[in-house]
Design a protein around this motif. Sequence first.
Motif, PDB file in Angstrom:
ATOM      1  N   PRO A  25      85.796 -21.942  19.243  1.00  0.00           N
ATOM      2  CA  PRO A  25      87.095 -21.376  18.865  1.00  0.00           C
ATOM      3  C   PRO A  25      86.987 -20.618  17.542  1.00  0.00           C
ATOM      4  N   GLY A  26      87.654 -19.480  17.479  1.00  0.00           N
ATOM      5  CA  GLY A  26      87.604 -18.667  16.272  1.00  0.00           C
ATOM      6  C   GLY A  26      86.530 -17.591  16.360  1.00  0.00           C
ATOM      7  N   TRP A  27      86.326 -16.908  15.230  1.00  0.00           N
ATOM      8  CA  TRP A  27      85.375 -15.801  15.177  1.00  0.00           C
ATOM      9  C   TRP A  27      83.945 -16.277  15.016  1.00  0.00           C
ATOM     10  N   HIS A  28      83.019 -15.499  15.543  1.00  0.00           N
ATOM     11  CA  HIS A  28      81.584 -15.772  15.506  1.00  0.00           C
ATOM     12  C   HIS A  28      80.882 -14.424  15.460  1.00  0.00           C
ATOM     13  N   PHE A  29      80.025 -14.205  14.442  1.00  0.00           N
ATOM     14  CA  PHE A  29      79.400 -12.900  14.238  1.00  0.00           C
ATOM     15  C   PHE A  29      77.887 -12.987  14.166  1.00  0.00           C
ATOM     16  N   HIS A  30      77.224 -12.001  14.741  1.00  0.00           N
ATOM     17  CA  HIS A  30      75.812 -11.736  14.486  1.00  0.00           C
ATOM     18  C   HIS A  30      75.705 -10.348  13.866  1.00  0.00           C
ATOM     19  N   PHE A  31      74.602 -10.109  13.153  1.00  0.00           N
ATOM     20  CA  PHE A  31      74.436  -8.895  12.360  1.00  0.00           C
ATOM     21  C   PHE A  31      73.107  -8.233  12.670  1.00  0.00           C
ATOM     22  N   LEU A  32      73.105  -6.902  12.648  1.00  0.00           N
ATOM     23  CA  LEU A  32      71.880  -6.106  12.677  1.00  0.00           C
ATOM     24  C   LEU A  32      72.011  -4.988  11.654  1.00  0.00           C
ATOM     25  N   THR A  33      70.954  -4.750  10.883  1.00  0.00           N
ATOM     26  CA  THR A  33      70.953  -3.603   9.984  1.00  0.00           C
ATOM     27  C   THR A  33      70.899  -2.320  10.812  1.00  0.00           C
ATOM     28  N   ALA A  34      71.264  -1.218  10.179  1.00  0.00           N
ATOM     29  CA  ALA A  34      71.323   0.053  10.893  1.00  0.00           C
ATOM     30  C   ALA A  34      69.972   0.459  11.470  1.00  0.00           C
ATOM     31  N   ASP A  35      68.887   0.071  10.804  1.00  0.00           N
ATOM     32  CA  ASP A  35      67.555   0.388  11.327  1.00  0.00           C
ATOM     33  C   ASP A  35      67.052  -0.654  12.324  1.00  0.00           C
ATOM     34  N   ARG A  36      67.895  -1.669  12.613  1.00  0.00           N
ATOM     35  CA  ARG A  36      67.588  -2.721  13.591  1.00  0.00           C
ATOM     36  C   ARG A  36      66.317  -3.497  13.221  1.00  0.00           C
ATOM     37  N   LYS A  37      66.098  -3.677  11.917  1.00  0.00           N
ATOM     38  CA  LYS A  37      64.904  -4.387  11.466  1.00  0.00           C
ATOM     39  C   LYS A  37      65.201  -5.744  10.853  1.00  0.00           C
ATOM     40  N   ARG A  38      66.491  -6.038  10.582  1.00  0.00           N
ATOM     41  CA  ARG A  38      66.870  -7.325  10.006  1.00  0.00           C
ATOM     42  C   ARG A  38      68.203  -7.746  10.611  1.00  0.00           C
ATOM     43  N   GLY A  39      68.480  -9.044  10.565  1.00  0.00           N
ATOM     44  CA  GLY A  39      69.745  -9.511  11.117  1.00  0.00           C
ATOM     45  C   GLY A  39      69.781 -11.003  11.282  1.00  0.00           C
ATOM     46  N   GLY A  40      70.704 -11.473  12.154  1.00  0.00           N
ATOM     47  CA  GLY A  40      70.827 -12.900  12.425  1.00  0.00           C
ATOM     48  C   GLY A  40      72.287 -13.325  12.544  1.00  0.00           C
ATOM     49  N   HIS A  41      72.470 -14.633  12.668  1.00  0.00           N
ATOM     50  CA  HIS A  41      73.810 -15.233  12.688  1.00  0.00           C
ATOM     51  C   HIS A  41      74.398 -15.160  11.288  1.00  0.00           C
ATOM     52  N   VAL A  42      75.647 -14.718  11.166  1.00  0.00           N
ATOM     53  CA  VAL A  42      76.263 -14.478   9.864  1.00  0.00           C
ATOM     54  C   VAL A  42      76.808 -15.770   9.281  1.00  0.00           C
ATOM     55  N   LEU A  43      76.368 -16.061   8.049  1.00  0.00           N
ATOM     56  CA  LEU A  43      76.845 -17.226   7.305  1.00  0.00           C
ATOM     57  C   LEU A  43      77.863 -16.845   6.235  1.00  0.00           C
ATOM     58  N   ALA A  44      77.669 -15.680   5.607  1.00  0.00           N
ATOM     59  CA  ALA A  44      78.567 -15.226   4.540  1.00  0.00           C
ATOM     60  C   ALA A  44      78.355 -13.728   4.358  1.00  0.00           C
ATOM     61  N   LEU A  45      79.369 -13.070   3.780  1.00  0.00           N
ATOM     62  CA  LEU A  45      79.227 -11.634   3.531  1.00  0.00           C
ATOM     63  C   LEU A  45      80.215 -11.186   2.472  1.00  0.00           C
ATOM     64  N   ALA A  46      79.924 -10.026   1.899  1.00  0.00           N
ATOM     65  CA  ALA A  46      80.840  -9.304   1.019  1.00  0.00           C
ATOM     66  C   ALA A  46      80.815  -7.861   1.475  1.00  0.00           C
ATOM     67  N   LEU A  47      81.930  -7.387   2.004  1.00  0.00           N
ATOM     68  CA  LEU A  47      81.996  -6.056   2.596  1.00  0.00           C
ATOM     69  C   LEU A  47      82.229  -5.006   1.527  1.00  0.00           C
ATOM     70  N   ASP A  48      81.496  -3.895   1.639  1.00  0.00           N
ATOM     71  CA  ASP A  48      81.675  -2.777   0.721  1.00  0.00           C
ATOM     72  C   ASP A  48      82.491  -1.662   1.365  1.00  0.00           C
ATOM     73  N   GLY A  49      82.989  -1.952   2.560  1.00  0.00           N
ATOM     74  CA  GLY A  49      83.800  -0.984   3.287  1.00  0.00           C
ATOM     75  C   GLY A  49      83.265  -0.771   4.685  1.00  0.00           C
ATOM     76  N   GLY A  50      84.180  -0.482   5.613  1.00  0.00           N
ATOM     77  CA  GLY A  50      83.728  -0.264   6.974  1.00  0.00           C
ATOM     78  C   GLY A  50      84.892  -0.065   7.929  1.00  0.00           C
ATOM     79  N   THR A  51      84.556   0.023   9.215  1.00  0.00           N
ATOM     80  CA  THR A  51      85.552   0.162  10.259  1.00  0.00           C
ATOM     81  C   THR A  51      85.291  -0.862  11.350  1.00  0.00           C
ATOM     82  N   ALA A  52      86.349  -1.304  12.001  1.00  0.00           N
ATOM     83  CA  ALA A  52      86.246  -2.284  13.080  1.00  0.00           C
ATOM     84  C   ALA A  52      86.883  -1.720  14.337  1.00  0.00           C
ATOM     85  N   ALA A  53      86.266  -2.022  15.481  1.00  0.00           N
ATOM     86  CA  ALA A  53      86.818  -1.693  16.786  1.00  0.00           C
ATOM     87  C   ALA A  53      87.003  -2.994  17.548  1.00  0.00           C
ATOM     88  N   LEU A  54      88.175  -3.165  18.193  1.00  0.00           N
ATOM     89  CA  LEU A  54      88.530  -4.430  18.839  1.00  0.00           C
ATOM     90  C   LEU A  54      88.906  -4.205  20.291  1.00  0.00           C
TER      91      LEU A  54
END
Length: 264
Positions: A201-230
């Motif tokens: 229940p609730g939100w669950h996120f995984h992450f990939l860098t733009a070059d698709r070389k790093r990522g994983g299950h998201v534990l914490a973040l600080a956003l510098d700006g972006g857009t979301a599509a739902l």
Amino acid sequence: MDYDGDMQKGSLRPLAVLVLALFAQQPAFAGPEVFQVSTLAALMAGVYDGEVTVGELRRRGDLGLGTFNRLDGEMAVIDGRVFQVKITGEVLEADDSLRIPFAQVTAFRPQTTLTLDRGLDLPGLERALDARVANPSRIQAARIEGRFAAIRTRSVAAQAQPYRPLTEIIPKEQAVFDETMAEGSLIGFRFPAQAAGVNVPGWHFHFLTADRKRGGHVLALALDGGTAALEEISELRIALPGGIGTRTSATPYDPKKQATGTDR
């Protein structure tokens, strides 16, 4: 993947029987739906080997997340490509023959977009997305493109049989990765409270860098700006070992008898 909870061993049977009773073959991409491999309850109990392949998963959707057999890393599905984030931090494009014990994908067709403010942390991001959710009793899928002042992710090592319950593995046996000023994509799903036992229940996120070389299950973040599509989705189809189940609104477990923790 982060399911810090405890499922009672005997609680698997009622859901498995209900889903199998609806069992049938269905065509790929029949309509807006989430296609899910197995259930959270099964994963929590140590069911780490599945029968659905990466190739089959890609036929069912182009955006998603999950894990691989033996818990061998975190999965991120984006633009129809399936990536495996290994315990070392290495990111590989997964071969179609790899098998999956738990995942969810959708043929992503967003209905809503929004601009995300600089400075949002993970709880703030979830609140911003929740504010745009029209029906919280339905599943939400999200793709977020942005720049992250900081983001912390993790992956898990492949396990050996006999498999232990997930709560004995996470967070004790995980590798944590920290990135700063990283461009990339968040892949997220929000399941309603009544889906406890089926998914988190609730939100669950995984992450990939733009070059698709790093990522994983998201534990914490600080956003510098972006857009979301739902996208809001009302149909869930579950695949259990032995085949693919139909769309279902399976009765969830009694939350008083279980403690679901977070997500994968």
